[in-house]
Write a protein that holds these residues in place. Sequence first.
Motif, short mmCIF file in Angstrom:
data_model
loop_
_atom_site.label_atom_id
_atom_site.label_comp_id
_atom_site.label_asym_id
_atom_site.label_seq_id
_atom_site.Cartn_x
_atom_site.Cartn_y
_atom_site.Cartn_z
N ARG A 42 -42.40 24.42 30.15
CA ARG A 42 -43.71 24.65 30.77
C ARG A 42 -43.56 25.35 32.11
N ALA A 43 -42.55 24.96 32.89
CA ALA A 43 -42.36 25.57 34.21
C ALA A 43 -42.03 27.05 34.08
N VAL A 44 -41.20 27.41 33.09
CA VAL A 44 -40.88 28.83 32.88
C VAL A 44 -42.12 29.57 32.42
N ALA A 45 -42.89 28.96 31.51
CA ALA A 45 -44.12 29.61 31.02
C ALA A 45 -45.11 29.82 32.16
N ASP A 46 -45.23 28.84 33.06
CA ASP A 46 -46.13 28.98 34.21
C ASP A 46 -45.68 30.12 35.12
N ALA A 47 -44.36 30.22 35.32
CA ALA A 47 -43.85 31.29 36.19
C ALA A 47 -44.10 32.66 35.56
N VAL A 48 -43.89 32.77 34.26
CA VAL A 48 -44.13 34.03 33.57
C VAL A 48 -45.60 34.39 33.62
N ALA A 49 -46.48 33.41 33.43
CA ALA A 49 -47.93 33.67 33.48
C ALA A 49 -48.34 34.14 34.87
N ALA A 50 -47.76 33.52 35.91
CA ALA A 50 -48.08 33.95 37.28
C ALA A 50 -47.63 35.38 37.53
N LEU A 51 -46.46 35.72 36.99
CA LEU A 51 -45.98 37.10 37.14
C LEU A 51 -46.91 38.08 36.42
N ALA A 52 -47.34 37.69 35.22
CA ALA A 52 -48.24 38.56 34.45
C ALA A 52 -49.54 38.80 35.22
#
Length: 336
Positions: free
Chosen positions: A319-329
Amino acid sequence: MRADRLLSLLLLLQNRGLCTAAELAAALEVSVRTVHRDVEALGVAGVPVLAERGRTGGYRLVDGYRTRLTGLTGDEAGALFLAGVPDAAKELGLGAVLATAQLKVQAALPAELADRTRQLQDRFHLDPASWFRDADPVPELARVAEAVWEQRVLRVHYRRWRGEVHRELRPLGLVLKSGIWYLVALPAPSSPIPPSPSPAPPSLRTYRVSRILSAEVSAEPFERPPDFDLAAHWASVTRELAGMLHQDTATVRVSPRALGLLPIQFGRSGADAARSAGPPDEEGWTVVQLPVESTPVAVSDLLRLGPDAEVLAPPALRRAVADAVAALARRYTGTV
């Protein structure tokens, strides 16, 4: 200082044969003009130095001449243990001493063995610094080393993560790890140290020398613990620190490219994970078990693999990686 330099110049000519003034200046860290003056001084002192003119010329000693002034001083003998890391010797203020010691050792060797040492120097080089990272500035290193050597209490102004402090230390040893200098020390009796979650024994502390803002070597001596072994202590510290850093294990699906990058990005733990990887699936990807640090650090490390890695477990890290990727997007697409 000039007498030491003249001896070094003489030993350079004896060990290397014909040398240009520029080569001698680079080896002695002086100007070419200084080399010319020093060669003239050697001649006045009775040393038979010949000057050969022309494009391939330089200075050399008369054939067969050898000096017997090759005895090591105490400082030179002590500096020899740094022979494989000349940059570290320079940082400790021992660069010139080490160079002279090496020249004396070469001059005292039979010709065949001296040639062998020069061949080894030409073929092997040790570089302890890490890739792609500038070395820490360590302006107080020589003073810290003096306190270690003289067994004197060291007063330091030190920058910690939580702020700056003043400490009185009994310095026991210096360690060079991946281009970074560390001081292993005991707190002086008058310098209380609050407890901290350190991997070292409670009475010992490790200080990064680059964070020492100022240092003063006192006149107060101290007794080293008779059973203290710096190498054994450091090995214990690094083992315990590695255990503390790797707080969890991530299950990660990686592409062939990422599999090859694991040893580069994660060191030994990445190499171990790559060796124990499962069989590739129909897309050529494999699943690895990778030791990781805390979640924020693990997210940063794993994102370096880009789209070639997918975290499968643990759920919180995924989840933490997914959140970071979403923030980058959102950042790069301009949406909030």
